[in-house]
Design an enzyme around this catalytic site. Structure first.
Site, mmCIF file in Angstrom:
data_model
loop_
_atom_site.group_PDB
_atom_site.id
_atom_site.type_symbol
_atom_site.label_atom_id
_atom_site.label_comp_id
_atom_site.label_asym_id
_atom_site.label_seq_id
_atom_site.Cartn_x
_atom_site.Cartn_y
_atom_site.Cartn_z
ATOM 1 N N ASP A 150 -10.948 -11.893 0.945
ATOM 2 C CA ASP A 150 -11.031 -10.620 1.676
ATOM 3 C C ASP A 150 -11.304 -10.861 3.156
ATOM 4 O O ASP A 150 -10.772 -10.166 4.028
ATOM 5 C CB ASP A 150 -12.138 -9.747 1.084
ATOM 6 N N HIS A 177 -15.260 -7.195 -4.716
ATOM 7 C CA HIS A 177 -13.989 -7.908 -4.565
ATOM 8 C C HIS A 177 -12.863 -7.197 -5.311
ATOM 9 O O HIS A 177 -12.066 -7.820 -6.000
ATOM 10 C CB HIS A 177 -14.146 -9.351 -5.057
#
Length: 329
Positions: A150, A177
């Site tokens: 990310d 996530h």
């Protein structure tokens, strides 16, 4: 001696991840485990003229040998996402895989730093925690959900908008996530004040759902493997660097907030009763040395937090209850 074990080493993430780890001069033994094809991957990597000895272990019977006395265990094992599949859809399959690997680690490498890549990370990290608790070897400072992809995506996508060097731009990404639990704190990045609110919202969504972009582009042939391998290797190598050399390295990672109760007070004030959250962490010889403050967030980001917290709460509960409510250990 530094032994790193990759569980799922013959897969789409595991192979390039292992290749990147093989380049580290700090790793002396790279142990590769999977249910098929690992000896071939190990033989291939063993021809590379770097320091690490490479061994390949295949099948349940060789899991103990693969994982025993490891300093770091990296788990990218599991099935990849397919078009239309959410990370949550993966849970039923990947939960059992992660559980079995966690049991082996708890028995044969209880002091290892656990780097969990297998999705859905929001749920698989609590699975590892509950397994380690069951075997009385739990240390929250040593169990990490790898959310580095990310951060890598955020650096890339934001640089496309504001310019500069994506390799050096640091965009803090906290939360979890998957989807709306991924919280890029763009207000903390110099240069983003030049972006319109529409641009901020668009790039935020792109960071949150970047995995879908790859799944769609691969058109049924898989999910993010190469970028995930890069991100996973970056995190694992930072763990090795911090543990071996005592280098203080800061990364955002998904951890149990008990890893540093004092440091987590800032986060707890924002997320309430959540046990796990991806936060800026100072890594060191013991794993989590400090949980650092999330920092200031603007009104738009506060709204994102409000959307993320209930989703994360459900993800965490689902992972923990998989072990506490009947999974065989």
């Amino acid at each position: 001696m530094v032994k790193v074990t990759v569980c799922g080493a013959a897969g789409g993430i595991g192979q390039p991840l292992s290749l990147l780890l093989k380049q580290s001069p700090l790793i002396t033994h790279l142990s590769l485990f999977d249910i098929v094809n690992t000896p071939g991957v190990a033989a291939d990597l063993s021809h590379i003229n770097t320091k690490a000895k490479v061994t390949g272990h295949v099948g349940t019977a060789q899991l103990e040998e693969a994982i025993k006395d490891s300093d770091v265990v990296v788990i990218p094992a599991g099935v990849p996402r397919k078009p239309g599949m959410t990370r949550d859809d993966l849970f039923k399959i990947n939960a059992g895989i992660v559980r079995d690997l966690a049991v082996a680690a708890a028995k044969f490498a209880p002091k290892a730093f656990m780097c969990i890549i297998s999705n859905p990370v929001n749920s698989t990290v609590p699975i590892v925690t509950e397994v380690f608790k069951h075997f009385n070897v739990y240390d929250p400072k040593r169990i990490f959900g790898v959310t580095t992809l990310d951060i890598v995506r955020a650096s890339t996508f934001v640089t496309e908008l504001i310019g500069g060097d994506a390799a050096t731009l640091r965009v803090p990404v906290v939360g979890g996530h998957s989807g709306v639990t991924i919280l890029p704190l763009l207000s903390q990045v110099a240069g983003t004040d030049k972006l319109s609110q529409e641009q901020i919202e668009a790039v935020t969504k792109r960071i949150q759902f970047g995995g879908d972009e790859v799944v769609k582009a691969k058109d049924g042939a898989g999910s993010a493997t190469l970028s995930m391998a890069f991100a996973g290797a970056r995190f694992a190598l930072n763990i090795v660097e911090a543990a071996v050399n005592g280098t203080a390295i800061t990364e955002c990672t998904y951890v149990h907030l008990d890893a540093d109760k004092e440091g987590a007070k800032d986060t707890k004030a924002v997320v309430g009763e959540l046990e796990y959250f991806s936060v800026p962490v100072q890594l060191g010889r013991n794993g989590v040395e400090k949980i650092l403050p999330i920092g200031a967030v603007n009104n738009y980001e506060k709204k994102l937090f409000d959307e993320a917290v209930p989703e994360l709460k459900g993800n965490i509960s689902k992972g923990a209850s998989f072990i506490t409510e009947g999974a065989k250990l």
